[in-house]
Structures are given as structure tokens and as C-alpha cells.
Design an enzyme around this catalytic site. Structure first.
Site, PDB file in Angstrom:
ATOM      1  N   ASN A   9     -32.460   0.052  74.673  1.00 38.14           N
ATOM      2  CA  ASN A   9     -33.423   0.822  74.399  1.00 38.14           C
ATOM      3  C   ASN A   9     -33.160   2.451  74.576  1.00 38.14           C
ATOM      4  OD1 ASN A   9     -35.578   2.400  73.247  1.00 38.14           O
ATOM      5  ND2 ASN A   9     -37.230   1.259  74.445  1.00 38.14           N
ATOM      6  N   LYS A  11     -34.510   5.001  73.893  1.00 37.74           N
ATOM      7  CA  LYS A  11     -35.706   5.923  73.748  1.00 37.74           C
ATOM      8  C   LYS A  11     -35.227   7.260  73.340  1.00 37.74           C
ATOM      9  CE  LYS A  11     -37.424   3.424  77.512  1.00 37.74           C
ATOM     10  NZ  LYS A  11     -38.079   3.288  78.992  1.00 37.74           N
ATOM     11  N   GLU A  97     -44.517   2.721  75.571  1.00 42.74           N
ATOM     12  CA  GLU A  97     -44.694   4.159  75.722  1.00 42.74           C
ATOM     13  C   GLU A  97     -45.347   4.346  74.270  1.00 42.74           C
ATOM     14  OE1 GLU A  97     -40.480   4.854  76.520  1.00 42.74           O
ATOM     15  OE2 GLU A  97     -40.869   3.973  78.393  1.00 42.74           O
ATOM     16  N   GLY A 173     -38.823   2.373  84.069  1.00 40.38           N
ATOM     17  CA  GLY A 173     -38.211   3.565  84.437  1.00 40.38           C
ATOM     18  C   GLY A 173     -38.851   3.935  86.137  1.00 40.38           C
ATOM     19  N   SER A 213     -36.391  -1.556  84.443  1.00 42.95           N
ATOM     20  CA  SER A 213     -35.335  -1.390  85.581  1.00 42.95           C
ATOM     21  C   SER A 213     -34.352  -2.453  85.693  1.00 42.95           C
ATOM     22  CB  SER A 213     -36.159  -1.319  86.718  1.00 42.95           C
ATOM     23  OG  SER A 213     -36.978   0.108  86.673  1.00 42.95           O
ATOM     24  N   GLY A 235     -32.991   3.165  80.869  1.00 39.38           N
ATOM     25  CA  GLY A 235     -32.060   3.858  81.338  1.00 39.38           C
ATOM     26  C   GLY A 235     -30.474   3.503  81.424  1.00 39.38           C
TER      27      GLY A 235
HETATM   28  P1  13P Z   1     -35.927   1.178  82.253  1.00 35.15           P
HETATM   29  O1  13P Z   1     -34.853   0.149  81.942  1.00 35.15           O
HETATM   30  O2  13P Z   1     -35.450   2.652  82.287  1.00 35.15           O
HETATM   31  O3  13P Z   1     -36.846   0.689  83.097  1.00 35.15           O
HETATM   32  O4  13P Z   1     -36.833   0.967  80.557  1.00 35.15           O
HETATM   33  C1  13P Z   1     -37.196  -0.225  80.383  1.00 35.15           C
HETATM   34  C2  13P Z   1     -37.675  -0.087  78.978  1.00 35.15           C
HETATM   35  O5  13P Z   1     -38.879   0.424  78.665  1.00 35.15           O
HETATM   36  C3  13P Z   1     -37.016  -0.811  77.813  1.00 35.15           C
HETATM   37  O6  13P Z   1     -37.652  -0.700  76.820  1.00 35.15           O
END
Ligand code: 13P
Length: 249
Positions: A9, A11, A97, A173, A213, A235
């Protein structure tokens, strides 16, 4: 046996040029990765570029959101048909989110899930508790409410096309991953809820991804849990080498 899914993802990251470069770099790294489905959630503007770059590979491209209506006066929104036309196979729905910052509710998640299924997209539906909810012992209640609300009115046949992503909000995150055991416990609970709502067979076939994460160095431990059918990666999906090592766990 449930087929694993490793989904990225992105984002609000990556331009069209960056998306294309990423997919071109990823392709050879996952050319032999037939053990799982590989999906990348790109921003709307980069969907077509990512689809084009992924041609000839097994990489599926997902949108990160959509509107539930087919078309209309909804400034700034994107329909399922537009996403399908861009060449997408999947759509992420109900990410935390979107719930936190953009007013997504279980009711809108449910409308979007139905519209995505009507358009032949595979919905990746996100659920997960806040830290305060976990600490006050409300994790299961929150997961059940989100699951039941999001899946309301689906037939068992429709439900069989859904992928669920369990993403504890406190792990997103933050570098604070749920332990494999904690994630597996939540997945087991969601599968029980699915069995009660649909059937034990449908629940046994449901793919539940963990998100929060996920990194190259913790994916193996997560995937060692029979309850964990894959990952939704934020990330660590932004770099082709890092994402490829998660795919090739
Ligand atoms: P991270 O892997 O950056 O923690 O994000 C997880 C996420 O929201 C995937 O949709």
C-alpha cells in the site's frame, strides 16, 4: 490451503514515473514467486502507469479507495468502473487512515465493498483497533463490529471473493509490529466471526492479511503462523528490493 497474498500500500507516495520505475525493478525480483498473489496499491494517478509496467507479470494493481456510486456529481471521487478501466484487479477499502482522517465508516465500507464486487474487483477490506481500544480490552468488540458492518448483506458467494486485512492502528507506521501471536489471535477471532456469519467452510477459505510495520526482517515470523495468510505492507513496499524480499519470505 489458502494462497498467500503479499500486498503493498503505497499510500500518497509515487508519481507515475516513480511507479513505473518501481514495477520495472520489481518484475525480475518476483518473476519466480508463484507461491503467492502479489498486489500493489498505487495512487489513482499512477494506476494506469503501474498496470502498464506490470504487463506480462503476475503483479496485480489495486486502488486505495473508491466511491460506491457508479457515477454522479461527487467532486473528487473515483468509481469502480474507472478503476477497472485503469486495469486494476483489487481495491483497498476501509483503511484506518481513511477511517481516521476522511470520515470512512462501516456503512460506507459496506457500500464500497458491494460496488467493488459488482465491478468484479477484489476488495481488500481493512479492520483494526486503536491503541486505546486494545488497552481497554475492546479489541474483539471493535473487530466484530467492523467485520459485521463491512460485510452486511453479502451473500456467501460474494463473501468468498473478499480479502480481509487486520491492521492494528497502533502498529501502522510506528515500527511497533504486533507479535505474530497477537496477530494470529486477532485473525483466529475474525475467522470465528466469519464462520458464525457465513459458514465454517467460507471462514476456513478466507484470506486474512496482517498489516502494521511489516518489514523484510519480520515477515518470516508472521508467515510462520498458520492463521496469517499474507501481509499488507506500507512503508516497506516503497522500495522494490525491500518489497521483493517480503514477497519472497
Ligand atoms: P506500515 O507498513 O508503514 O506500518 O503501514 C501499514 C499499512 O497501513 C498498510 O496498509
Amino acid at each position: 490451503m489458502r494462497r498467500p497474498v503479499i500486498a503493498g500500500n503505497w499510500k500518497m507516495f509515487k508519481t507515475q514515473a516513480e511507479a513505473r520505475a518501481f514495477v520495472i525493478a520489481l518484475k525480475p525480483l518476483v518473476a519466480n514467486s508463484s507461491h503467492c498473489d502479489i498486489v500493489i496499491g498505487a495512487p489513482f494517478t499512477a494506476l494506469a502507469a503501474a498496470v502498464d509496467a506490470a504487463r506480462g507479470s503476475a503483479i496485480g494493481i489495486a486502488a486505495q479507495n473508491m466511491h460506491w456510486e457508479k457515477e454522479g456529481a461527487f467532486t473528487g471521487e473515483i468509481s469502480a468502473k474507472m478503476i477497472v478501466e485503469a486495469g486494476c484487479s483489487h481495491v483497498i477499502i476501509g483503511h484506518s487512515e481513511r477511517r481516521q482522517f476522511f470520515g470512512e465508516t462501516d456503512v460506507t465500507v459496506n457500500k464500497k465493498v458491494k460496488a467493488a464486487l459488482d465491478a468484479e474487483l477484489v476488495p481488500i477490506v481493512c479492520v483494526g483497533e486503536l491503541l486505546a481500544e486494545r488497552e481497554s480490552g475492546r479489541t474483539e468488540m471493535v473487530l466484530e463490529t467492523q467485520f459485521i458492518g463491512g460485510m452486511a448483506g453479502l451473500t456467501a458467494q460474494q463473501f468468498s471473493r473478499i480479502i480481509i486485512a487486520y491492521e492494528p492502528v497502533w502498529a501502522i507506521g510506528t515500527g511497533r509490529t504486533a507479535t505474530p501471536e497477537m496477530a494470529a489471535e486477532a485473525h483466529r477471532f475474525l475467522r470465528q466471526v466469519a464462520a458464525a456469519k457465513f459458514s465454517p467452510e467460507r471462514a476456513a477459505a478466507l484470506r486474512i492479511l496482517y498489516g502494521g510495520s511489516v518489514k523484510p526482517d519480520n515477515i518470516k515470523g508472521l508467515m510462520a503462523q498458520v492463521e496469517i495468510d499474507g501481509a499488507l505492507v506500507g512503508g516497506a513496499s516503497l522500495d522494490a528490493n525491500s518489497f521483493a524480499s517480503i514477497v519472497n519470505f
